[in-house]
Design a protein around this motif. Sequence first.
Motif, short mmCIF file in Angstrom:
data_model
loop_
_atom_site.label_atom_id
_atom_site.label_comp_id
_atom_site.label_asym_id
_atom_site.label_seq_id
_atom_site.Cartn_x
_atom_site.Cartn_y
_atom_site.Cartn_z
N ALA A 157 0.85 -1.20 0.00
CA ALA A 157 0.00 0.00 0.00
C ALA A 157 0.88 1.24 0.00
O ALA A 157 1.96 1.24 0.58
N TRP A 158 0.41 2.28 -0.68
CA TRP A 158 0.99 3.62 -0.51
C TRP A 158 -0.02 4.41 0.31
O TRP A 158 -1.23 4.29 0.07
N SER A 159 0.51 5.20 1.24
CA SER A 159 -0.40 5.92 2.12
C SER A 159 0.06 7.35 2.35
O SER A 159 1.25 7.65 2.33
N THR A 160 -0.91 8.23 2.60
CA THR A 160 -0.58 9.59 3.02
C THR A 160 -0.08 9.54 4.46
O THR A 160 -0.31 8.57 5.18
N SER A 161 0.57 10.63 4.88
CA SER A 161 1.38 10.55 6.10
C SER A 161 0.61 10.44 7.41
O SER A 161 1.15 9.95 8.39
N ILE A 162 -0.61 10.94 7.47
CA ILE A 162 -1.34 10.85 8.74
C ILE A 162 -2.66 10.11 8.51
O ILE A 162 -3.70 10.45 9.07
N ALA A 163 -2.63 9.11 7.67
CA ALA A 163 -3.82 8.29 7.44
C ALA A 163 -3.93 7.25 8.55
O ALA A 163 -2.93 6.89 9.16
N PRO A 164 -5.13 6.78 8.82
CA PRO A 164 -5.27 5.71 9.82
C PRO A 164 -4.57 4.44 9.30
O PRO A 164 -5.12 3.70 8.50
N GLN A 165 -3.32 4.24 9.79
CA GLN A 165 -2.52 3.11 9.32
C GLN A 165 -2.98 1.80 9.98
O GLN A 165 -2.54 0.72 9.61
N GLU A 166 -3.83 1.94 11.02
CA GLU A 166 -4.24 0.78 11.81
C GLU A 166 -4.85 -0.33 10.95
O GLU A 166 -4.70 -1.52 11.27
N PHE A 167 -5.54 0.05 9.90
CA PHE A 167 -6.27 -0.97 9.12
C PHE A 167 -5.31 -1.84 8.31
O PHE A 167 -5.41 -3.07 8.34
N CYS A 168 -4.37 -1.22 7.63
CA CYS A 168 -3.40 -2.01 6.86
C CYS A 168 -2.48 -2.79 7.79
O CYS A 168 -2.10 -3.92 7.49
#
Lengths: 409, 378
Positions: free
Chosen positions: A33-44
């Motif tokens: 996954a690529w993610s933005t910096s303050i996204a809820p990372q908990e799900f991945c």
Amino acid sequence: MSEKMTSKQMLQKLLDDHYAGALAAKERGELIAWSTSIAPQEFCETMGIYTVYPENHAAAIGAKKGSPELIEVSEFQGYSIDICSYARVNMGYLEIQESVAGKIPLPDLLICCNNICNTVIKWYENIACELDIPLIMFDMPFNYDYEVNDHSVEYIKGQFQEAIHQLEQITGRSFDYNRFREVMEISSEAARWWKKAMALAQAVPSPMNGFDIFNYMALIVCMRGKQESIDLFKLVAQECEAKLAQGQGPWKDRPEEYRIMWDGIACWTALSTTYKFLKNQGINMVGSTYPDSWSIIYDSHDLDGMARAYSSNFVNRNLDFRVDNICQIVNDFKVDGIIYHCNRSCKPQDFCQYEVQRQVGDRTGVPSVMFDGDQTDPRAFSQAQFETRIQALVEMMKTRKQQQGIGVK
Amino acid sequence: MQAIATILREMEGAVKDPGGAVRAFKQETGREVIGCLPIYVPEEIIYAGGMLPIGVWGGQTNIVQSGTYLPSFACSIMRAIMEFAMRGVYNDLSAVVCPMHCDTLKCIGENWKVGISEVPCFCLVYPQNRKNPSGISYLTTEFEHLRKKLESLSGRTITDEAINQAIVIYNEHRKTIREFTRVARDYPLTITAQKRHMVIKSGFFMDKAKHTLLVKSLISELKALPAEKSSGIKVILTGIMAEPDSFLELFNQYNLVVVGDDLAHESRQFRTDVPAGGTPLERLARRWAEVQGCSLAYDPEKRRSNMLIDMVRETGADGVIVTMMKFCEPDEFDYPILKKEFEKANIPHLYIELEQQADSAEQLRTRIQGFAEMMSTR
């Protein structure tokens, strides 16, 4: 991990492992996954999906002077020079998949959260379209009222459910709610230690050399859901406490004379020259608006709290909050002056910054300057202007200290 | 022809003097006029409260005061709005509604609350996950809050029934303008690019029921005339808006005919109707869910390019002009995708940067002239 490692060595190793691990996971055929910096990372994190952060990568590329060539590639594709330079670096990277700061594997899915800006919505839309991959969008409505309102919280929770559903479909696996709770606990714990470590810079002199915060930020971005980040921030705190106990300031070769707050992100392409210029004036950056963005703390049984925490990032808050926030930093960190980085890339911050500067000045009396720069496009930054503004700030800080009867050299 | 000229003159009057329209409404009715910033303000709620919603889209002016809030690299529409607001140009408005679609609009709302004490600013946020039930419910609540603010401003209740009636009037208006844009294609000499723009724009400053009647009579007057032949180059416009005026003025000179548009200031206002079913506020929220091909409405499939390509095919357009409002990040991000898809579909396009304040007529002329020459040799 060796116990003798310093926090800086540990940081470097964790980051190296992070990027190497992502490439290895891709090799094994795992989802990235690529993610933005303050996204809820908990799900991945719960799903065990390896996540990398293009903003981190772009910053690292900028710091290693590799941004111009990638920016050139994206501008050739039609990306305007007025678009956020992180996006331009990343879209260029997407095309050539090489950089001075190493490779990141291409994503199989995207996680986007607009609690930092609406720029990321468009940026991630474009990646999703170019690669034809799913995009999970966490929309955090801008809080024009002071607090996060209840209907926003309900909406964000609805999106959490939708995200879980999307992830189950993408992976073909069911979501493990027990693991989710563990990740939530680790994430809040990491955020607590991050906050605690950063708060140690409140001491006078600060044991922390300001730009360290920008470096440690890399890890709170990309490993917030992992035990290793707790270990690192504990180590940072221990090192700072040890320095405090010995009365040590930020530098061995000179004392901390002025304590400043820095509004906005660093100019990564001029990190060392800006740092050296500040240090030569005895200026230490003790506080910043940025670090608190990752103080995402909530109870692991409280999805409402998690929704509120993610929506509460300062740039997603109204002007009154932003002013209060900086005044609080000025107070807590005993700040002598403020440097506002008018970061060409960051419209949501820039377009309230003039008013924020005025109100904070009126409330605190602390002098400030603003300079024009950019996070990763060196064309928008001038070292000469930066130095002139900082010299002006030093004069103002010196005068103010003299008026207050505090001796300065 | 006489009748057409009269109708166009009346519309032009509204466009040239929106302040006059505002004062006349207030004098006649004693009720409030509400300014609507770009884009998708649910005007039906305002209209249902007996108030006049009018469009606030900046304009050509010198930027003097608004520099205290916005740096020079902010969108020129927003700089002009802030400038006018600070100069008191909007003081006849009872309030403005600011939908915070982009980062700039968020900051405009915030700066307005601080800097413009004479005119209250009611903010709105639109959900990105707009098709998700929780997104629709979120937006319905936002609209409910707006209704309450408007009720307390005017001292009048805004009933569901009145909003449903306003929706009928607005959907009829949308349908009528859509018909106008189709009919206008047959009359490129009478309805030039500038006139087409002016007919649509005049709707921002008139009671929509009244504007619908005017446009309907314009349509029937046009239809009574034989269709006009034109050798002009047929183009579709896409972007935020086709201003400053010096831009469309060049179309006559270089024989460009607008056969369709995807402008926020024009077609995006009326191409999506308010759907039936549910409470009126839910209906308005579901309209947002149905919006497509707009740079401000989340779409990971980026269907805007396909919509434009379809539009080119349907209208027989020769090419597309991308009117890029400089510093509009949402639109700027769409461009590389549009460019790629146009090139793939072999559709010529011109990318042209516009700024409301820029007096860059000569630069525009060079670009338009070059495009016209390129197209005529194809």
